[in-house]
Design a protein around this motif. Structure first.
Motif, PDB file in Angstrom:
ATOM      1  N   UNK A  18    -107.325  42.002  11.302  1.00 18.95           N
ATOM      2  CA  UNK A  18    -107.587  40.590  10.972  1.00 18.95           C
ATOM      3  C   UNK A  18    -107.376  39.683  12.184  1.00 18.95           C
ATOM      4  N   UNK A  19    -106.526  40.104  13.104  1.00 17.76           N
ATOM      5  CA  UNK A  19    -106.305  39.326  14.333  1.00 17.76           C
ATOM      6  C   UNK A  19    -106.369  40.299  15.510  1.00 17.76           C
ATOM      7  N   UNK A  20    -106.583  39.783  16.724  1.00 23.17           N
ATOM      8  CA  UNK A  20    -106.629  40.694  17.867  1.00 23.17           C
ATOM      9  C   UNK A  20    -105.282  41.413  18.052  1.00 23.17           C
ATOM     10  N   UNK A  21    -105.361  42.647  18.539  1.00 27.61           N
ATOM     11  CA  UNK A  21    -104.129  43.401  18.777  1.00 27.61           C
ATOM     12  C   UNK A  21    -103.719  43.175  20.232  1.00 27.61           C
ATOM     13  N   UNK A  22    -102.590  42.510  20.407  1.00 25.64           N
ATOM     14  CA  UNK A  22    -102.091  42.261  21.762  1.00 25.64           C
ATOM     15  C   UNK A  22    -100.912  43.190  22.019  1.00 25.64           C
ATOM     16  N   UNK A  23    -100.777  43.582  23.259  1.00 20.51           N
ATOM     17  CA  UNK A  23     -99.716  44.545  23.592  1.00 20.51           C
ATOM     18  C   UNK A  23     -98.645  43.884  24.447  1.00 20.51           C
ATOM     19  N   UNK A  24     -97.395  44.354  24.396  1.00 22.38           N
ATOM     20  CA  UNK A  24     -96.937  45.497  23.602  1.00 22.38           C
ATOM     21  C   UNK A  24     -96.939  45.175  22.104  1.00 22.38           C
ATOM     22  N   UNK A  25     -97.252  46.214  21.337  1.00 21.62           N
ATOM     23  CA  UNK A  25     -97.270  46.075  19.877  1.00 21.62           C
ATOM     24  C   UNK A  25     -96.130  46.904  19.289  1.00 21.62           C
ATOM     25  N   UNK A  26     -95.471  46.313  18.327  1.00 19.61           N
ATOM     26  CA  UNK A  26     -94.380  47.019  17.649  1.00 19.61           C
ATOM     27  C   UNK A  26     -94.905  47.493  16.300  1.00 19.61           C
ATOM     28  N   UNK A  27     -94.719  48.766  16.000  1.00 25.80           N
ATOM     29  CA  UNK A  27     -95.255  49.277  14.732  1.00 25.80           C
ATOM     30  C   UNK A  27     -94.153  49.937  13.912  1.00 25.80           C
ATOM     31  N   UNK A  28     -94.022  49.468  12.686  1.00 24.89           N
ATOM     32  CA  UNK A  28     -93.091  50.086  11.733  1.00 24.89           C
ATOM     33  C   UNK A  28     -93.914  50.945  10.773  1.00 24.89           C
ATOM     34  N   UNK A  29     -93.662  52.246  10.792  1.00 24.57           N
ATOM     35  CA  UNK A  29     -94.351  53.151   9.858  1.00 24.57           C
ATOM     36  C   UNK A  29     -93.364  53.590   8.788  1.00 24.57           C
ATOM     37  N   UNK A  30     -93.705  53.291   7.556  1.00 23.45           N
ATOM     38  CA  UNK A  30     -92.809  53.630   6.434  1.00 23.45           C
ATOM     39  C   UNK A  30     -93.569  54.458   5.414  1.00 23.45           C
ATOM     40  N   UNK A  31     -93.226  55.737   5.347  1.00 30.56           N
ATOM     41  CA  UNK A  31     -93.943  56.610   4.417  1.00 30.56           C
ATOM     42  C   UNK A  31     -92.932  57.418   3.613  1.00 30.56           C
ATOM     43  N   UNK A  48     -90.067  42.083  23.200  1.00 30.22           N
ATOM     44  CA  UNK A  48     -91.069  41.038  23.418  1.00 30.22           C
ATOM     45  C   UNK A  48     -92.463  41.457  22.942  1.00 30.22           C
ATOM     46  N   UNK A  49     -92.487  41.973  21.725  1.00 31.95           N
ATOM     47  CA  UNK A  49     -93.761  42.428  21.146  1.00 31.95           C
ATOM     48  C   UNK A  49     -94.692  41.231  20.943  1.00 31.95           C
ATOM     49  N   UNK A  50     -95.979  41.451  21.177  1.00 33.49           N
ATOM     50  CA  UNK A  50     -96.956  40.373  20.955  1.00 33.49           C
ATOM     51  C   UNK A  50     -97.715  40.568  19.640  1.00 33.49           C
ATOM     52  N   UNK A  51     -97.606  41.786  19.108  1.00 32.04           N
ATOM     53  CA  UNK A  51     -98.171  42.076  17.788  1.00 32.04           C
ATOM     54  C   UNK A  51     -97.149  42.917  17.021  1.00 32.04           C
ATOM     55  N   UNK A  52     -97.011  42.634  15.745  1.00 31.82           N
ATOM     56  CA  UNK A  52     -96.177  43.480  14.885  1.00 31.82           C
ATOM     57  C   UNK A  52     -97.105  44.093  13.841  1.00 31.82           C
ATOM     58  N   UNK A  53     -96.966  45.385  13.631  1.00 27.87           N
ATOM     59  CA  UNK A  53     -97.814  46.063  12.640  1.00 27.87           C
ATOM     60  C   UNK A  53     -96.941  46.861  11.671  1.00 27.87           C
ATOM     61  N   UNK A  54     -97.461  46.977  10.465  1.00 26.32           N
ATOM     62  CA  UNK A  54     -96.789  47.741   9.422  1.00 26.32           C
ATOM     63  C   UNK A  54     -97.744  48.859   9.018  1.00 26.32           C
ATOM     64  N   UNK A  55     -97.220  50.051   8.721  1.00 26.92           N
ATOM     65  CA  UNK A  55     -98.130  51.097   8.236  1.00 26.92           C
ATOM     66  C   UNK A  55     -97.392  52.119   7.382  1.00 26.92           C
ATOM     67  N   UNK A  56     -98.136  53.023   6.751  1.00 28.30           N
ATOM     68  CA  UNK A  56     -97.549  54.062   5.895  1.00 28.30           C
ATOM     69  C   UNK A  56     -97.597  53.660   4.431  1.00 28.30           C
ATOM     70  N   UNK A  76    -100.034  42.433  11.684  1.00 25.33           N
ATOM     71  CA  UNK A  76    -101.131  43.190  11.075  1.00 25.33           C
ATOM     72  C   UNK A  76    -100.604  44.167  10.039  1.00 25.33           C
ATOM     73  N   UNK A  77    -101.338  44.238   8.937  1.00 27.36           N
ATOM     74  CA  UNK A  77    -101.018  45.222   7.907  1.00 27.36           C
ATOM     75  C   UNK A  77    -102.337  45.841   7.466  1.00 27.36           C
ATOM     76  N   UNK A  78    -102.367  47.141   7.252  1.00 29.69           N
ATOM     77  CA  UNK A  78    -103.647  47.751   6.878  1.00 29.69           C
ATOM     78  C   UNK A  78    -104.108  47.289   5.495  1.00 29.69           C
ATOM     79  N   UNK A  79    -105.416  47.307   5.282  1.00 29.90           N
ATOM     80  CA  UNK A  79    -105.939  47.067   3.930  1.00 29.90           C
ATOM     81  C   UNK A  79    -105.306  48.121   3.023  1.00 29.90           C
ATOM     82  N   UNK A  80    -105.125  47.778   1.749  1.00 32.46           N
ATOM     83  CA  UNK A  80    -104.363  48.663   0.844  1.00 32.46           C
ATOM     84  C   UNK A  80    -104.921  50.092   0.811  1.00 32.46           C
ATOM     85  N   UNK A  81    -106.254  50.233   0.915  1.00 38.21           N
ATOM     86  CA  UNK A  81    -106.802  51.602   0.820  1.00 38.21           C
ATOM     87  C   UNK A  81    -106.448  52.469   2.035  1.00 38.21           C
TER      88      UNK A  81
END
Ligand code: KG4
Ligand code: ZN
Length: 372
Positions: free
Chosen positions: A158-171, A296-304, A330-335
């Motif tokens: 939904x928005x541009x991915x800027x780096x460094x990006x921090x990603x939390x994967x929770x599965x 100093x993350x410029x993008x935060x993402x969630x996944x899993x 950023x968060x992925x679409x539910x599917x």
């Protein structure tokens, strides 16, 4: 039979034959078939990747879930899962190609989950890809399952991915915080030391007599609770620890003892779900915000799979807006939150720029594959 296959292979696809992988880099578009079977979902997806812009178009995303089968056992039974994968794999691949209106000859690359996951489940997907790679003469990219989850955020961001990006994967199997630089190199900042967040949901739901999988059920009960808050006290494990690791088994034990001493717990199920979920959310968000600030993350993402949780998504959105001004979330679409093959194909589309695919003979599952 084996000898015949071996000789054929020797003649047509020497182990280090890199002619097809190099050619694929010259394409403007790449059609990638992804396959995912690491747990109890048999999934196949065709993705069209624009090599220049990095845009991904998911042409099909077919998932055959075994939840109904494993429900009665209260969790995934590996042997049953593997047998179901065998039955479902080829129909799912066929459907993915049909929906995408793509013939095998049009594919440029196959992508498959190498691990981590249930060994017998992984083998079904990987051996299917080995056979397809041999029959269709297509190179293969092996994908780490967590990496797949991470790249679910690269599908129509939904928005541009800027780096460094921090990603939390929770599965169900992992809770991992990573930092990704602009070359898409990953550095692991923290992982769970015992149970994953999804596992806490699943085990918590079992204790509360709510069935499997626990995440969606607990979140439904929690959303229905509108009574007084904080009457039940749950720990926030490792929230203030000077590192980015997680631990959720203590939370599960706390639930066990609270239920044991409360004769009325069955009447308070929704309250238990609410407070238990809030403890998980507090830890996940607290650690993510702390890491985003530190690195100093410029993008935060969630996944899993747990990223399907609406309460987690809402609270993370609010906290990022408040505490990380100007940072893209950023968060992925539910599917694309729970296991799917589009994320596997998406990871391959990006990885091919830095990593050579392999031929079918080099494919190998690794049930405890580490992120690199
Ligand atoms: O990523 P995933 O599909 O499979 C693994 O890689 O493990 O994640 C499955 C996990 C399960 O533990 C499930 O309870 C959890 O994701 N989950 C949720 C929700 N939907 C699935 N947890 C919380 N809220 C949800 N809505
Ligand atoms: Zn997963």
């Amino acid at each position: 039979m084996f000898r015949f296959t071996f000789i054929l292979y020797k003649k047509t696809l020497p182990v280090n034959n890199l002619s097809f992988p190099l050619n694929t880099l010259q394409y403007i578009y790449m059609y990638i078939l992804g396959i995912e079977t690491s747990c109890d979902e048999t999934a196949a997806s065709v993705v069209k990747a624009d090599q220049k812009t990095g845009r991904l178009l998911v042409l099909s995303n077919v998932i055959s879930s075994q939840i109904e089968i494993h429900k009665k056992y209260g969790g995934v039974v590996p042997e049953v899962a593997a047998r179901e994968h065998v039955l479902n794999m080829l129909p799912v691949v066929e459907e993915a190609l049909q929906i995408a209106k793509i013939k095998p000859t049009q594919l440029d690359l196959l992508a498959v989950t190498k691990g981590p996951g249930l060994i017998t489940s992984l083998i079904t997907g990987l051996e299917t890809v080995r056979a397809l790679s041999f029959a269709w003469q297509k190179p293969v990219m092996e994908i780490n399952h967590i990496e797949g989850h991470i790249y679910s955020n690269f599908i129509n961001p939904a928005t541009p991915i800027k780096f460094p990006a921090l990603i939390l994967t929770v599965s169900g199997g992992h809770t991992t915080l990573v930092l990704m630089d602009k070359k898409r190199k990953i550095k692991i900042l923290g992982e769970t030391r015992d149970d994953a967040a999804g596992e806490a949901y699943d085990k918590g739901a079992k204790m509360l007599g709510l069935g499997y999988p626990g995440g969606p059920i607990i979140s439904r009960f929690a959303a229905a609770y509108h009574g007084p808050k904080n009457r039940l006290q749950f720990p926030r494990p490792m929230l203030t620890a000077p590192n980015f690791d997680f631990s959720f088994s203590g939370l599960k034990t706390a639930l066990f003892y609270q239920l044991k001493k409360d004769p009325n717990w069955q009447k308070r199920r929704a309250e238990y779900c609410f407070e238990f979920q809030q403890a998980i959310i507090d830890v996940l968000i607290g650690k993510t915000i702390k890491a985003a600030k530190k690195f100093k993350a410029r993008t935060v993402m969630l996944s899993g799979g747990v990223s399907a949780n609406q309460e987690l998504r809402d609270q993370l959105t609010q906290t990022v807006e408040k505490e990380l001004k100007g940072i893209n979330l950023l968060m992925p679409a539910k599917e694309y939150t729970t296991d799917n093959a589009a994320m596997v194909a998406a990871a391959a589309a990006f990885k091919i720029k830095h990593q050579k695919p392999v031929s079918f003979s080099a494919l190998k599952v690794d049930s405890s594959l580490q992120l690199k």
